[in-house]
Design an enzyme around this catalytic site. Structure first.
Site, short mmCIF file in Angstrom:
data_model
loop_
_atom_site.label_atom_id
_atom_site.label_comp_id
_atom_site.label_asym_id
_atom_site.label_seq_id
_atom_site.Cartn_x
_atom_site.Cartn_y
_atom_site.Cartn_z
CB THR A 146 -1.03 -0.02 1.04
OG1 THR A 146 0.05 0.25 2.51
CG2 THR A 146 -1.68 -1.24 1.34
CB THR A 188 2.65 5.88 -6.11
OG1 THR A 188 2.20 6.66 -5.17
CG2 THR A 188 1.58 4.93 -6.49
N GLY A 200 7.75 2.92 -0.29
CA GLY A 200 7.02 2.05 -1.01
C GLY A 200 7.33 1.85 -2.47
CE1 TYR A 259 3.45 9.80 10.15
CE2 TYR A 259 5.66 10.23 11.39
CZ TYR A 259 4.97 9.52 10.22
OH TYR A 259 5.74 8.68 9.64
N1 LIG Z 1 10.30 9.56 5.25
C1 LIG Z 1 10.33 9.31 6.39
O1 LIG Z 1 11.15 10.26 7.09
C2 LIG Z 1 9.58 8.25 7.14
C3 LIG Z 1 9.93 8.24 8.58
C4 LIG Z 1 9.13 7.08 9.30
C5 LIG Z 1 8.22 6.59 8.76
N2 LIG Z 1 7.69 6.72 7.36
C6 LIG Z 1 6.79 5.98 6.97
O2 LIG Z 1 7.00 5.59 5.73
C7 LIG Z 1 5.51 5.30 4.80
C8 LIG Z 1 6.05 5.80 3.34
O3 LIG Z 1 6.22 7.09 3.55
P1 LIG Z 1 7.32 7.85 2.61
O4 LIG Z 1 8.23 8.42 3.18
O5 LIG Z 1 7.87 6.88 1.59
O6 LIG Z 1 6.51 9.11 2.01
P2 LIG Z 1 5.89 9.26 0.69
O7 LIG Z 1 6.68 9.12 -0.49
O8 LIG Z 1 4.98 10.39 0.72
O9 LIG Z 1 4.79 7.96 0.43
C9 LIG Z 1 3.52 7.59 0.73
C10 LIG Z 1 2.87 6.60 -0.09
O10 LIG Z 1 1.71 6.51 0.50
C11 LIG Z 1 0.63 7.02 -0.45
N3 LIG Z 1 -0.63 7.20 0.33
C12 LIG Z 1 -0.92 8.27 1.02
N4 LIG Z 1 -2.03 8.30 1.47
C13 LIG Z 1 -2.84 7.13 0.84
C14 LIG Z 1 -3.87 6.57 1.01
N5 LIG Z 1 -5.07 7.35 1.69
N6 LIG Z 1 -4.09 5.28 0.13
C15 LIG Z 1 -3.31 4.88 -0.50
N7 LIG Z 1 -2.10 5.27 -0.54
C16 LIG Z 1 -1.89 6.53 0.18
C17 LIG Z 1 1.18 7.94 -1.45
O11 LIG Z 1 0.68 7.87 -2.47
P3 LIG Z 1 -0.52 9.04 -3.10
O12 LIG Z 1 -0.22 10.43 -2.48
O13 LIG Z 1 -0.88 8.82 -4.34
O14 LIG Z 1 -1.53 8.56 -2.19
C18 LIG Z 1 2.65 7.29 -1.41
O15 LIG Z 1 2.65 6.18 -2.49
C19 LIG Z 1 4.66 5.90 5.74
O16 LIG Z 1 3.92 5.07 6.51
C20 LIG Z 1 5.52 7.01 6.47
O17 LIG Z 1 4.68 7.47 7.85
C21 LIG Z 1 8.57 7.66 6.72
#
Ligand SMILES: NC(=O)c1ccc[n+]([C@@H]2O[C@H](COP(=O)([O-])OP(=O)(O)OC[C@H]3O[C@@H](n4cnc5c(N)ncnc54)[C@H](OP(=O)(O)O)[C@@H]3O)[C@@H](O)[C@H]2O)c1
Length: 249
Positions: A12, A15, A19, A150
């Site tokens: 999930t 994109t 992920g 968050y």
């Molecule tokens: N980057 C960090 O520093 C960090 C640190 C700790 C944890 N995380 C966790 O890592 C995970 C991935 O985040 P990321 O950092 O890779 O950020 P990201 O690039 O913003 O990726 C988030 C992904 O989730 C999708 N998404 C958001 N809302 C959604 C929904 N309602 N339904 C389906 N898809 C949804 C987005 O696609 P769309 O926008 O198209 O919906 C995108 O594919 C998250 O759970 C985040 O909390 C990230």
């Protein structure tokens, strides 16, 4: 032998960011991968980027109807799901005294209710030896201004991970979490973090923020049989930020 040879994997929120990196890695390790997202622009970019590697599906991770449809489609197509990476997540930053109610509701919907919906819909499709990987965050282990909502959603998610692990252990399905520190992905710009993610680097003992691949490799470990005797665990992948004090810092 590839680590996910012949496995059916759903990611999930695949994109962009963590992920997307995981989708590429899981596909390179032999999995048949489906990723989801909601933004039409990033869905289109991901379809180009992942052509021949993964299927890209519009599906809202916080919607019961859409998650149930995603599971029905996977069941009809493959008959099972071996790897479920519950990675979709959003950040809404703000002091507890200032953040608005809608931001709290949406954070809970995507970051907590969504993974629960997915566990409920996908668990019946998961055979013995299958693995659920959850993306939490190191933020829920420390009290830090602005990230409280968050962090609370991720604390709830970490708890859900342990309960799901306990409930699914008898069925031979493992459930573990990867808990990243700051990683360079689009999530920070979406949250309006002016300094960008690089502003965190000085607080990280290893001296840099994470790259999406740093987290994808740990997600692969948890998804694959390399972690076959682990369940209910949450692995910190944060360059030492949570557990260590930086020398001279
Ligand atoms: N980057 C960090 O520093 C960090 C640190 C700790 C944890 N995380 C966790 O890592 C995970 C991935 O985040 P990321 O950092 O890779 O950020 P990201 O690039 O913003 O990726 C988030 C992904 O989730 C999708 N998404 C958001 N809302 C959604 C929904 N309602 N339904 C389906 N898809 C949804 C987005 O696609 P769309 O926008 O198209 O919906 C995108 O594919 C998250 O759970 C985040 O909390 C990230």
């Amino acid at each position: 032998m590839k680590k996910l040879d012949g496995k059916i994997a759903i990611i999930t929120g695949g994109t962009t960011g963590i992920g997307l990196a995981s989708a590429k890695l899981f596909a390179a390790e032999g999995a048949r991968v489906t990723v989801t997202g909601t933004n039409p622009q990033t869905l289109a970019t991901a379809r180009r980027d992942l052509e021949g590697l993964a299927e890209v599906v519009a599906s809202d991770a916080g919607s019961a109807a859409e998650i149930e449809q995603l599971a029905r489609d996977a069941g009809a197509r493959h008959g099972r799901v071996d790897v479920l990476f519950l990675n979709a997540g959003i950040t809404r930053y703000g002091l507890l005294t200032a953040i608005d109610e809608q931001a709290v509701d949406e954070s809970l919907r995507v970051n907590f209710k969504g993974p629960w919906l997915a566990v409920r819909s996908f668990a019946p499709l998961m055979p013995r030896g299958a693995s659920i990987v959850v993306n939490t965050s190191m933020t829920h282990l420390v009290g830090r201004p602005y990230t409280g909502v968050y962090a609370a959603t991720k604390a709830a998610l970490a708890s859900l991970t342990r309960t799901a692990a306990a409930e699914l252990a008898g069925a031979g399905v493992r459930v573990n979490a990867v808990s990243p520190g700051p990683v360079d992905t689009p999530i920070h710009a979406k949250a309006g973090l002016a300094a960008g993610v690089q502003g965190w680097a000085s607080q990280i003992p290893l001296g840099r923020v994470g790259a999406p691949d740093d987290i994808a490799r740990v997600a692969l470990f948890l998804a694959s049989d390399d972690s076959s005797f682990m369940t209910g665990e949450e692995l910190l992948v944060d360059g030492g930020m949570t557990r260590l004090l930086r020398q001279g810092g």
